[in-house]
Design a protein around this motif. Structure first.
Motif, PDB file in Angstrom:
ATOM      1  N   VAL A 151       1.631 -12.475 -11.060  1.00  0.00           N
ATOM      2  CA  VAL A 151       1.583 -12.618  -9.595  1.00  0.00           C
ATOM      3  C   VAL A 151       0.244 -13.258  -9.218  1.00  0.00           C
ATOM      4  O   VAL A 151      -0.823 -12.757  -9.595  1.00  0.00           O
ATOM      5  N   CYS A 152       0.308 -14.363  -8.497  1.00  0.00           N
ATOM      6  CA  CYS A 152      -0.920 -15.047  -8.067  1.00  0.00           C
ATOM      7  C   CYS A 152      -0.940 -15.067  -6.543  1.00  0.00           C
ATOM      8  O   CYS A 152       0.004 -15.570  -5.928  1.00  0.00           O
ATOM      9  N   LEU A 153      -1.968 -14.522  -5.970  1.00  0.00           N
ATOM     10  CA  LEU A 153      -2.086 -14.547  -4.510  1.00  0.00           C
ATOM     11  C   LEU A 153      -3.281 -15.421  -4.160  1.00  0.00           C
ATOM     12  O   LEU A 153      -4.428 -15.010  -4.313  1.00  0.00           O
ATOM     13  N   GLU A 154      -2.963 -16.613  -3.712  1.00  0.00           N
ATOM     14  CA  GLU A 154      -4.039 -17.553  -3.390  1.00  0.00           C
ATOM     15  C   GLU A 154      -4.873 -17.045  -2.226  1.00  0.00           C
ATOM     16  O   GLU A 154      -4.330 -16.478  -1.276  1.00  0.00           O
ATOM     17  N   ASP A 155      -6.157 -17.252  -2.311  1.00  0.00           N
ATOM     18  CA  ASP A 155      -7.069 -16.895  -1.220  1.00  0.00           C
ATOM     19  C   ASP A 155      -7.045 -15.403  -0.886  1.00  0.00           C
ATOM     20  O   ASP A 155      -7.298 -15.028   0.250  1.00  0.00           O
ATOM     21  N   PHE A 156      -6.690 -14.552  -1.854  1.00  0.00           N
ATOM     22  CA  PHE A 156      -6.727 -13.120  -1.547  1.00  0.00           C
ATOM     23  C   PHE A 156      -8.182 -12.726  -1.314  1.00  0.00           C
ATOM     24  O   PHE A 156      -9.050 -13.025  -2.133  1.00  0.00           O
ATOM     25  N   PRO A 157      -8.470 -12.068  -0.180  1.00  0.00           N
ATOM     26  CA  PRO A 157      -9.875 -11.925   0.218  1.00  0.00           C
ATOM     27  C   PRO A 157     -10.661 -10.850  -0.548  1.00  0.00           C
ATOM     28  O   PRO A 157     -11.874 -10.815  -0.445  1.00  0.00           O
ATOM     29  N   LEU A 158      -9.983  -9.981  -1.300  1.00  0.00           N
ATOM     30  CA  LEU A 158     -10.722  -8.899  -1.965  1.00  0.00           C
ATOM     31  C   LEU A 158     -11.107  -9.311  -3.386  1.00  0.00           C
ATOM     32  O   LEU A 158     -10.277  -9.818  -4.142  1.00  0.00           O
ATOM     33  N   THR A 159     -12.365  -9.069  -3.739  1.00  0.00           N
ATOM     34  CA  THR A 159     -12.805  -9.351  -5.108  1.00  0.00           C
ATOM     35  C   THR A 159     -12.298  -8.221  -6.006  1.00  0.00           C
ATOM     36  O   THR A 159     -11.894  -7.155  -5.512  1.00  0.00           O
ATOM     37  N   ASP A 160     -12.374  -8.437  -7.324  1.00  0.00           N
ATOM     38  CA  ASP A 160     -11.961  -7.365  -8.250  1.00  0.00           C
ATOM     39  C   ASP A 160     -12.805  -6.114  -8.006  1.00  0.00           C
ATOM     40  O   ASP A 160     -12.310  -4.994  -8.106  1.00  0.00           O
ATOM     41  N   GLU A 161     -14.073  -6.340  -7.656  1.00  0.00           N
ATOM     42  CA  GLU A 161     -14.967  -5.198  -7.383  1.00  0.00           C
ATOM     43  C   GLU A 161     -14.485  -4.421  -6.146  1.00  0.00           C
ATOM     44  O   GLU A 161     -14.434  -3.195  -6.166  1.00  0.00           O
ATOM     45  N   ASP A 162     -14.117  -5.171  -5.097  1.00  0.00           N
ATOM     46  CA  ASP A 162     -13.566  -4.518  -3.883  1.00  0.00           C
ATOM     47  C   ASP A 162     -12.342  -3.678  -4.259  1.00  0.00           C
ATOM     48  O   ASP A 162     -12.169  -2.549  -3.797  1.00  0.00           O
ATOM     49  N   ILE A 163     -11.489  -4.278  -5.094  1.00  0.00           N
ATOM     50  CA  ILE A 163     -10.229  -3.598  -5.435  1.00  0.00           C
ATOM     51  C   ILE A 163     -10.526  -2.319  -6.228  1.00  0.00           C
ATOM     52  O   ILE A 163      -9.958  -1.258  -5.960  1.00  0.00           O
ATOM     53  N   GLN A 164     -11.463  -2.419  -7.167  1.00  0.00           N
ATOM     54  CA  GLN A 164     -11.827  -1.222  -7.951  1.00  0.00           C
ATOM     55  C   GLN A 164     -12.399  -0.134  -7.040  1.00  0.00           C
ATOM     56  O   GLN A 164     -12.228   1.054  -7.289  1.00  0.00           O
ATOM     57  N   GLY A 165     -13.048  -0.572  -5.967  1.00  0.00           N
ATOM     58  CA  GLY A 165     -13.701   0.390  -5.079  1.00  0.00           C
ATOM     59  C   GLY A 165     -12.766   1.008  -4.042  1.00  0.00           C
ATOM     60  O   GLY A 165     -13.140   1.930  -3.311  1.00  0.00           O
ATOM     61  N   MET A 166     -11.549   0.497  -3.956  1.00  0.00           N
ATOM     62  CA  MET A 166     -10.605   0.969  -2.938  1.00  0.00           C
ATOM     63  C   MET A 166     -10.268   2.442  -3.133  1.00  0.00           C
ATOM     64  O   MET A 166      -9.974   2.875  -4.236  1.00  0.00           O
ATOM     65  N   ARG A 167     -10.302   3.201  -2.035  1.00  0.00           N
ATOM     66  CA  ARG A 167      -9.996   4.627  -2.150  1.00  0.00           C
ATOM     67  C   ARG A 167      -8.709   4.996  -1.408  1.00  0.00           C
ATOM     68  O   ARG A 167      -8.159   6.061  -1.603  1.00  0.00           O
ATOM     69  N   LYS A 168      -8.273   4.094  -0.554  1.00  0.00           N
ATOM     70  CA  LYS A 168      -7.128   4.450   0.272  1.00  0.00           C
ATOM     71  C   LYS A 168      -6.523   3.174   0.871  1.00  0.00           C
ATOM     72  O   LYS A 168      -7.252   2.193   1.090  1.00  0.00           O
ATOM     73  N   ILE A 169      -5.243   3.232   1.125  1.00  0.00           N
ATOM     74  CA  ILE A 169      -4.595   2.100   1.805  1.00  0.00           C
ATOM     75  C   ILE A 169      -3.914   2.624   3.066  1.00  0.00           C
ATOM     76  O   ILE A 169      -3.281   3.681   3.047  1.00  0.00           O
ATOM     77  N   TYR A 170      -4.106   1.909   4.138  1.00  0.00           N
ATOM     78  CA  TYR A 170      -3.399   2.185   5.378  1.00  0.00           C
ATOM     79  C   TYR A 170      -2.420   1.035   5.602  1.00  0.00           C
ATOM     80  O   TYR A 170      -2.802  -0.120   5.454  1.00  0.00           O
ATOM     81  N   ILE A 171      -1.202   1.344   5.967  1.00  0.00           N
ATOM     82  CA  ILE A 171      -0.284   0.277   6.386  1.00  0.00           C
ATOM     83  C   ILE A 171      -0.001   0.507   7.863  1.00  0.00           C
ATOM     84  O   ILE A 171       0.368   1.617   8.263  1.00  0.00           O
ATOM     85  N   VAL A 172      -0.214  -0.517   8.670  1.00  0.00           N
ATOM     86  CA  VAL A 172      -0.092  -0.362  10.116  1.00  0.00           C
ATOM     87  C   VAL A 172       0.877  -1.418  10.653  1.00  0.00           C
ATOM     88  O   VAL A 172       0.734  -2.606  10.345  1.00  0.00           O
ATOM     89  N   ALA A 173       1.853  -0.989  11.432  1.00  0.00           N
ATOM     90  CA  ALA A 173       2.850  -1.931  11.957  1.00  0.00           C
ATOM     91  C   ALA A 173       3.719  -1.236  12.996  1.00  0.00           C
ATOM     92  O   ALA A 173       3.564  -0.040  13.245  1.00  0.00           O
ATOM     93  N   CYS A 174       4.627  -1.986  13.586  1.00  0.00           N
ATOM     94  CA  CYS A 174       5.575  -1.432  14.570  1.00  0.00           C
ATOM     95  C   CYS A 174       7.009  -1.725  14.128  1.00  0.00           C
ATOM     96  O   CYS A 174       7.265  -2.737  13.466  1.00  0.00           O
ATOM     97  N   GLY A 175       7.930  -0.915  14.589  1.00  0.00           N
ATOM     98  CA  GLY A 175       9.364  -1.181  14.440  1.00  0.00           C
ATOM     99  C   GLY A 175       9.774  -1.427  12.997  1.00  0.00           C
ATOM    100  O   GLY A 175       9.419  -0.680  12.082  1.00  0.00           O
TER     101      GLY A 175
END
Ligand code: F6R
Length: 609
Positions: free
Chosen positions: A277-301
């Motif tokens: 899987v290749c996601l071009e221009d994904f804004p998080l570095t590998d370091e950011d990803i390793q540091g992630m502690r939680k994910i929020y998904i926010v949306a409607c309907g």
């Protein structure tokens, strides 16, 4: 939520405005109107009801002559749908006309102020206040008057303004409500949505919040909130016009359901290269990803329902807590977000106001925001740290179908991408899911081929007054979407329940002949799903079950009706399972004679809170 079109050029404006409005009618459709400069004055025509009423009144636009005009199709917020509350709203002299999307929050105070100055009002709309206020400040320069008004109005707005004293220009303004400019040759356009002007030009300028534009026949000038000139880039739109047309189908919704395999191919295939899987221009570095502690998904309907599926899939893949929040609740619930939180914002339109507000709140709290959006250049896309486009093409039917499917596909791709970087997915499992993702469009085609079965079940059940969708885990998340689809377009009361919750109260609603749509695609919980089917059947329910090919025989022994989908990786079951549910809702609504593409009280893009 409403639609805006404006035209200035060498052609007759009214037919162009009506044609543009027809393409925007899905955004709001309780009344419509146009204002055209006839050479001496503004001629305004408005009508309650569908655009066709206005179009007939104006003989398709031939009844008003003039080459500059603005038009609007409305979804009422302030003031009931009526001729007088339709837009354009005009100032007391009749020389300034305004079309408006959004809400002027302080309109009441401004109205009182103007009334004290002796200004009479004729409508109940917040928009009339804008027209009257511009006239109040107008001293021969429309732009300056608009500038003064902008410092007094609060809320969300996209405005198109025409003044009979300066008919060689249109003024456009936006704040928290979409508005684009279309750049043509010897003619220019403004519109709340690119589909309205695609027939005339593909060169567009996206206005930023607080910006103002002056359109003349020759060109476009843009300014910031303080009326200082700003340079704007023109973007090229490569959507095909026929993607936004019915192409022989009776309804956009049906066309869009059938377009899903192709839309999935566009969303998935370019993002899988050599099995990765290749996601071009994904804004998080590998370091950011390793540091992630939680994910929020926010949306409607429905986008929120995608998030519900995402919670199960992402928690399984990443072993990180994933919280799903309704965007309208998020900012009032003191969310726990910091710079180690990834906030995934999901929105087809990219303009939903609640979702936008949640995004801003998440950023304020330091979260990293990645959005999954369909409409290129939309506000949510532009304000996110990174955006993954769904590439579903224009979705016109109010009830979402292909946007849901592509959002889900992109969310799954994102889950795989992150899991690989976190090392939380075994290589073999990763490869299996990727392979199944690539097979998804073809499997969805198989589901679509069997639509006659679903049409048959719709004919059996379309008269039911109430329908329950039950399922566990991923099937519960799927049920939420199935239930919403049914109620929004067929007006049948319907609810989705986690099957295990039935015995805690809801089962008392099951009686002889109640329709229960039992979702039992998830193998791991199939036996439990079967028990729930037996449980509701023994209380008299009629059960229409959805399961996989592999469970056809077993489920066939107990359910009254049965629909199957091909087997796939569990994560992808909702992507296939949603299709029969969309079709069921569609056929039921068709048999009930509902206005499928434009269900009552709804609009495509909800830009009010
Ligand atoms: C239902 C539907 C809505 C949207 C919701 C969010 O069929 O379309 O529930 O999903 O209004 O819209 P977006 O995704 O544009 O933010």
């Amino acid at each position: 939520m409403c639609g805006i079109v404006g035209y200035i050029g060498g052609e007759q404006a009214a037919p162009i405005l009506l044609d543009g409005l027809a393409r925007l009618e899905y955004r709001g459709y309780d009344s419509a109107g146009v204002a055209v400069y006839t050479g001496e004055e503004l001629e305004v025509a408005k009508a309650k009801g569908r655009l066709q009423v206005l179009s007939d009144m104006l003989q398709g636009g031939r009844a008003i002559q003039g080459c500059t005009g603005i038009g609007h199709t409305r979804w009422a917020t302030h003031g009931a749908p009526s001729d007088v509350n339709s837009h354009p709203q005009v100032s007391r002299s009749g020389r300034i006309a305004v079309v408006h999307n959004g809400i002027i929050e302080n309109y009441s105070a401004l109205k009182q102020f103007l009334e004290r100055q002796g200004v009479p009002f004729t409508s109940q709309t917040d928009t009339e206040v804008v027209a009257q206020l511009i006239e109040y400040f107008y001293e021969g320069d429309l732009l300056q008057a608009v500038g003064r008004v902008l410092h007094r109005i609060e809320g969300a707005y996209a405005l198109g303004i025409l003044c009979a004293d300066t008919p060689d220009q249109l003024v456009a303004v936006r704040r928290d409500s979409p508005l684009i400019l279309g750049v043509g040759e010897g003619e220019n356009f403004l519109a709340s949505d690119v589909t309205a002007i695609l027939k005339h030009t593909r060169e567009v300028i996206y206005l930023e919040d607080g910006e103002v534009a002056v359109l003349t026949r020759e060109g476009v000038r843009c300014y910031n909130h303080f009326l200082q000139p700003v340079e704007k880039q023109t973007s090229h739109v490569d959507w095909e016009i026929d993607a936004a047309e019915k192409g022989g189908y009776e309804h956009f919704m049906f066309k869009e359901i059938l377009e899903q395999p192709e839309a999935l191919r566009r969303a998935i295939f370019p993002r899988v290269q050599d099995g990765q899987v290749c996601l071009e221009d994904f804004p998080l570095t590998d370091e950011d990803i390793q540091g992630m502690r939680k994910i929020y998904i926010v949306a409607c309907g429905s986008s929120y329902h995608v998030g519900m599926v995402g919670k199960y899939n992402l928690e399984g893949l990443l072993r990180l807590p994933v919280e799903v929040a309704l965007a309208s609740e998020f900012r009032y619930q003191q969310p726990i977000v910091d710079d180690r939180t990834l906030v995934l914002v999901i929105s087809q339109s990219g303009e939903t106001l609640d979702t936008m507000a949640a995004l801003r709140e998440a950023k304020r709290l330091g979260g990293k925001v990645v959005s999954i959006v369909n409409v290129m250049g939309s506000s949510i896309a532009r304000e996110s740290d990174g955006v993954l486009y769904t590439w579903a093409g224009p979705e016109i039917a109010v009830a979402t179908t292909k946007a849901y499917s592509t959002q889900l596909a992109v969310l799954n791709l994102l889950g795989l991408y992150l899991a690989q970087r976190l090392g939380t997915v075994a290589q073999e499992e990763y490869q299996t899911i990727v392979q199944e993702l690539l097979l998804l469009p073809a499997k969805m085609e198989q589901v679509l081929e069997n639509r006659a079965d679903i049409q048959y079940y719709a004919s059996q059940y379309f008269n039911h007054a109430s329908v329950f969708y039950i399922g566990r885990n991923l099937d519960y998340a799927l049920g939420l979407e199935g239930s919403l689809k049914l109620k929004e377009i067929s007006y049948i009361h319907s609810e989705a329940y986690a099957s295990g919750e039935l015995k805690h109260g809801t089962i008392s609603l099951i009686e002889q002949g109640t329709l229960v749509v039992a979702l039992a695609t998830y193998s791991r919980l199939f036996e439990k799903a079967m028990s729930n089917v037996v449980e509701v059947k023994s209380r008299g329910a009629d059960v229409l079950a959805l399961t996989t090919e592999g469970h056809r025989e077993e489920m066939g022994k107990v359910a009254n009706g049965l629909v199957t989908i091909p087997d796939t990786h569990p994560m992808l079951l909702p992507s296939l399972g949603v299709v029969p549910l969309q079709l069921f809702s569609y056929y039921v609504a068709l048999m009930r004679g509902c206005d499928i593409d434009k269900p009552r009280n709804l609009a495509k893009s909800v830009t009010v809170e």
